[in-house]
Design an enzyme around this catalytic site. Structure first.
Site, PDB file in Angstrom:
ATOM      1  N   CYS A 181       0.230 -10.701 -30.736  1.00 21.50           N
ATOM      2  CA  CYS A 181      -1.007 -10.189 -31.329  1.00 21.50           C
ATOM      3  C   CYS A 181      -1.915 -11.385 -31.565  1.00 21.50           C
ATOM      4  O   CYS A 181      -1.525 -12.321 -32.272  1.00 21.50           O
ATOM      5  CB  CYS A 181      -0.688  -9.480 -32.645  1.00 21.50           C
ATOM      6  SG  CYS A 181      -2.117  -8.974 -33.622  1.00 21.50           S
ATOM      7  N   CYS A 241      -7.171  -9.311 -26.825  1.00 22.47           N
ATOM      8  CA  CYS A 241      -6.318  -8.518 -27.718  1.00 22.47           C
ATOM      9  C   CYS A 241      -5.261  -7.884 -26.832  1.00 22.47           C
ATOM     10  O   CYS A 241      -5.567  -7.412 -25.728  1.00 22.47           O
ATOM     11  CB  CYS A 241      -7.137  -7.449 -28.439  1.00 22.47           C
ATOM     12  SG  CYS A 241      -6.140  -6.211 -29.327  1.00 22.47           S
TER      13      CYS A 241
END
Length: 257
Positions: free
Chosen positions: A75, A185
């Protein structure tokens, strides 16, 4: 169980990190994996840094408690907020975060114009700003915060008409003169096909999943922790939502063509 045969822990704020898990499995198909998605607290990208750090550290501790021999923080937002602190806490642990794949995009010939799609927290963070500073003489770099995009993936929507409309509105102001798009992302690779449809085949698209997987393999090898097994590895999916629907979504994204 020998240390070499313990699983690799993979953590994300939701299901997006499964894009990195897929790359890990391609490169190290004999390793076992525990994937934990904190979907109940998603999105991380709009939370304060201290809250993101607290959640990330707690979830990494939980994976270590389940026997993980190494950790991938899959992440971008959690990496920026917590990986430095985690390395201080666990200096001997093979620990890899992820960052936007800006380097290969910026080093294209001809001083390219590069659009970096990421969460607001990633775009605002020092880690991204430092990364951008390293390559701003090689390319024109535009950071594009994308609040709301990860929620499409979290709900299992990777090609719906509403997603296509959302992405078209988001990207259309930039499409005339960009050469590359960086998916900053880990949720965004799951909508890569739609982004390519909107941006056109001329625009090259980059994400950091493969580089992160290769770095994890290097660190495990350095620590003498690569498994010697030859059977296919097992993947266990866990999620803070604790629903079968969420686990099924995780399996579906992992197997997605």
């Amino acid at each position: 169980m020998e240390d070499k045969d313990r699983p690799i822990g993979v953590f994300d704020s939701g299901v997006g990190g499964i894009s990195v898990l897929r790359e890990l499995y391609k490169i190290m198909p004999n390793e076992d994996y525990i994937y934990f998605g904190d979907s109940i607290n998603a999105p991380y990208g709009t939370k304060p840094v201290e809250e993101i750090r607290r959640l990330t550290i707690a979830n990494v501790k939980a994976l270590l408690g389940q026997g993980a021999k190494g950790i991938v923080v899959a992440c971008n937002t959690a990496t920026a907020a917590a990986v430095r602190r985690l390395r201080e806490m666990y200096p001997k642990l093979p620990l890899v975060g992820i960052e936007p794949a800006l380097k290969p995009a910026a080093l294209q010939p001809g001083h390219p114009r590069v659009l970096v799609m990421a969460t607001p927290m990633t775009i605002q963070g020092d880690k991204y700003k430092n990364l951008m500073a390293r390559y701003e003489d090689k390319a024109d770099i535009i950071g594009l915060p994308c609040p709301g995009l990860m929620e499409f993936v979290e709900s299992g929507n990777t090609d719906g008409d509403d997603l296509k409309a959302f992405l078209f509105e988001l990207l259309s102001p930039y499409l005339r003169d960009i050469d590359a798009i960086v998916l900053g992302c880990t949720h965004y690779p799951f909508v890569r096909t739609v982004i390519t449809q909107i941006a056109g085949e001329r625009v090259r698209i980059y994400d950091g999943g493969n580089g992160t997987a290769r770095e994890m393999r290097r660190r495990l090898a350095q620590a003498g922790l690569c498994t010697l097994r030859t059977r296919p590895g097992n993947v266990v999916f866990k999620n803070s939502m604790e629903t079968e629907e969420e686990i099924e979504l995780s399996r579906t994204l992992f197997q997605k063509k």
